[in-house]
Write a protein that holds these residues in place. Structure first.
Motif, PDB file in Angstrom:
ATOM      1  N   LYS A  15       0.839  -1.205   0.000  1.00 45.99           N
ATOM      2  CA  LYS A  15       0.000   0.000   0.000  1.00 45.99           C
ATOM      3  C   LYS A  15       0.877   1.259   0.000  1.00 45.99           C
ATOM      4  O   LYS A  15       0.648   2.213  -0.746  1.00 45.99           O
ATOM      5  CB  LYS A  15      -0.904  -0.023   1.233  1.00 45.99           C
ATOM      6  N   LEU A  16       1.903   1.231   0.836  1.00 42.13           N
ATOM      7  CA  LEU A  16       2.806   2.380   0.930  1.00 42.13           C
ATOM      8  C   LEU A  16       3.589   2.576  -0.378  1.00 42.13           C
ATOM      9  O   LEU A  16       3.817   3.704  -0.817  1.00 42.13           O
ATOM     10  CB  LEU A  16       3.753   2.167   2.116  1.00 42.13           C
ATOM     11  N   GLN A  17       4.005   1.470  -0.992  1.00 40.39           N
ATOM     12  CA  GLN A  17       4.697   1.568  -2.287  1.00 40.39           C
ATOM     13  C   GLN A  17       3.821   2.318  -3.295  1.00 40.39           C
ATOM     14  O   GLN A  17       4.299   3.195  -3.999  1.00 40.39           O
ATOM     15  CB  GLN A  17       4.977   0.157  -2.847  1.00 40.39           C
ATOM     16  N   ARG A  18       2.535   1.951  -3.315  1.00 44.60           N
ATOM     17  CA  ARG A  18       1.614   2.602  -4.267  1.00 44.60           C
ATOM     18  C   ARG A  18       1.433   4.075  -3.921  1.00 44.60           C
ATOM     19  O   ARG A  18       1.514   4.941  -4.777  1.00 44.60           O
ATOM     20  CB  ARG A  18       0.255   1.906  -4.236  1.00 44.60           C
ATOM     21  N   LEU A  19       1.220   4.355  -2.624  1.00 41.81           N
ATOM     22  CA  LEU A  19       0.962   5.741  -2.213  1.00 41.81           C
ATOM     23  C   LEU A  19       2.170   6.643  -2.455  1.00 41.81           C
ATOM     24  O   LEU A  19       2.032   7.810  -2.813  1.00 41.81           O
ATOM     25  CB  LEU A  19       0.643   5.789  -0.712  1.00 41.81           C
ATOM     26  N   LEU A  20       3.371   6.102  -2.233  1.00 44.10           N
ATOM     27  CA  LEU A  20       4.584   6.930  -2.338  1.00 44.10           C
ATOM     28  C   LEU A  20       5.233   6.836  -3.724  1.00 44.10           C
ATOM     29  O   LEU A  20       6.231   7.503  -3.984  1.00 44.10           O
ATOM     30  CB  LEU A  20       5.601   6.533  -1.259  1.00 44.10           C
ATOM     31  N   HIS A  21       4.681   5.992  -4.583  1.00 47.78           N
ATOM     32  CA  HIS A  21       5.225   5.787  -5.932  1.00 47.78           C
ATOM     33  C   HIS A  21       6.687   5.386  -5.912  1.00 47.78           C
ATOM     34  O   HIS A  21       7.510   5.960  -6.641  1.00 47.78           O
ATOM     35  CB  HIS A  21       5.043   7.049  -6.802  1.00 47.78           C
ATOM     36  N   ILE A  22       7.010   4.454  -5.058  1.00 46.63           N
ATOM     37  CA  ILE A  22       8.379   3.900  -5.068  1.00 46.63           C
ATOM     38  C   ILE A  22       8.288   2.379  -5.170  1.00 46.63           C
ATOM     39  O   ILE A  22       7.239   1.789  -4.899  1.00 46.63           O
ATOM     40  CB  ILE A  22       9.207   4.319  -3.825  1.00 46.63           C
ATOM     41  N   GLU A 238      11.998   6.539  -8.311  1.00 44.79           N
ATOM     42  CA  GLU A 238      11.109   5.429  -7.987  1.00 44.79           C
ATOM     43  C   GLU A 238      11.828   4.142  -7.600  1.00 44.79           C
ATOM     44  O   GLU A 238      11.237   3.263  -6.977  1.00 44.79           O
ATOM     45  CB  GLU A 238      10.071   5.182  -9.079  1.00 44.79           C
ATOM     46  N   GLN A 239      13.137   4.049  -7.930  1.00 42.36           N
ATOM     47  CA  GLN A 239      13.867   2.838  -7.509  1.00 42.36           C
ATOM     48  C   GLN A 239      14.186   2.852  -6.020  1.00 42.36           C
ATOM     49  O   GLN A 239      14.819   1.937  -5.504  1.00 42.36           O
ATOM     50  CB  GLN A 239      15.140   2.654  -8.351  1.00 42.36           C
ATOM     51  N   THR A 240      13.776   3.903  -5.317  1.00 48.44           N
ATOM     52  CA  THR A 240      14.082   4.006  -3.877  1.00 48.44           C
ATOM     53  C   THR A 240      13.462   2.872  -3.086  1.00 48.44           C
ATOM     54  O   THR A 240      12.328   2.471  -3.314  1.00 48.44           O
ATOM     55  CB  THR A 240      13.549   5.356  -3.331  1.00 48.44           C
TER      56      THR A 240
END
Ligand code: F6P
Length: 256
Positions: A15-22, A238-240
């Motif tokens: 969920k966080l990956q989607r929200l933060l775009h990483i 985004e690779q972060t």
């Protein structure tokens, strides 16, 4: 899927990956604001991710701060570690010597058996002095290394807290507030949309260079850093890979 994917953490991470775009988020249990031991969990997780993902990378730039400083305690020597060269992600000099990027780069090298080079660069130079210093061979050598950096490991701080810690003059602190600075990383201050509103004048990795770095590990936890993390991530490459804790993760999700 790993066990984690079936548990709550896997879901929150995605969920966080989607929200933060990483691309990657790792969450450790607890809140580092409430419990100091959680900082060690963050460090351990970051050390594992680094060891697993560095591949044949060689140049590793690290920042200062307590989150990154804790990582070398959990690093151990591994097959390719002798090829690693650790450097400070920027040349600034802070107040607490133990938490400076140069010292941390040396502890990484000691912990895993790699090499390091130190780079000292005075902060708060005038614009003219900075232009002259930047041309020094030691500064040029660092600028070249930033072009070739394979991995960056960095902390993220709350903008106001970092400005206070750096004894920033009050006009500048007020300006930061007016400009809506929320998060800070690498000496850059970001507003809630990830826009850079201020930067410390120093030699360090530039955001343009950061975009090209294949492995970027951000380490920051604690509920109080939620806004800072979200602000920085709004424009992060985004690779972060973000290594954080439940305290920060749940607060970011609640707010976004
Ligand atoms: O001063 C170096 C630095 O990495 C900052 O860029 C960042 O805001 C801060 O340290 C994070 O510090 P800590 O991990 O102690 O919160």
């Amino acid at each position: 899927p790993s066990i984690d994917e079936w548990t709550g953490h896997g879901l929150i991470e995605r969920k966080l990956q989607r929200l933060l775009h990483i691309e990657h988020v790792k969450i450790v249990p607890g809140d580092s604001d409430a419990n100091d031991a959680v900082k060690n969990l963050l460090a351990k997780e970051a050390a594992n991710e680094f060891t697993e993902r560095i591949g044949d990378g060689e140049i590793v730039a690290v920042t200062g701060g307590t989150s990154v400083a804790a990582i070398p305690h959990y690093m151990h020597s591994f097959e390719r570690a002798a090829h690693l060269h650790f450097i400070a992600a920027r040349g600034g000099v802070g107040n607490d010597i133990g938490l400076q990027a140069n010292v941390i780069a040396a502890s990484f090298a000691h912990a895993c058996g790699g090499t390091y080079s130190t780079f000292y660069y005075p902060e708060s130079l005038s614009g003219e002095a900075h232009e002259v210093f930047k041309k020094e061979p030691t500064a040029q050598k660092m600028i070249d290394l930033y072009e070739k950096t394979d991995c960056v490991i960095h902390g993220i701080g709350d903008a106001q807290r970092m400005a206070e810690m750096r004894n920033t003059p009050s006009e500048e602190t007020e300006k930061l507030q007016q400009d809506g600075a929320k998060g800070e990383a690498f000496g850059y201050y970001f507003d809630e949309n990830g826009k850079i509103v201020h930067r410390i004048r120093t030699v360090g990795i530039q955001t343009e260079q950061l975009k090209k770095v294949p492995l970027i590990i951000a380490v920051a936890g604690g509920k109080a850093k939620a806004d800072a993390i979200a602000a920085y991530m709004a424009s992060a490459p985004e690779q972060t890979l973000l290594v954080t804790d439940e305290g920060a993760a749940l607060e970011i999700i609640r707010k976004l």
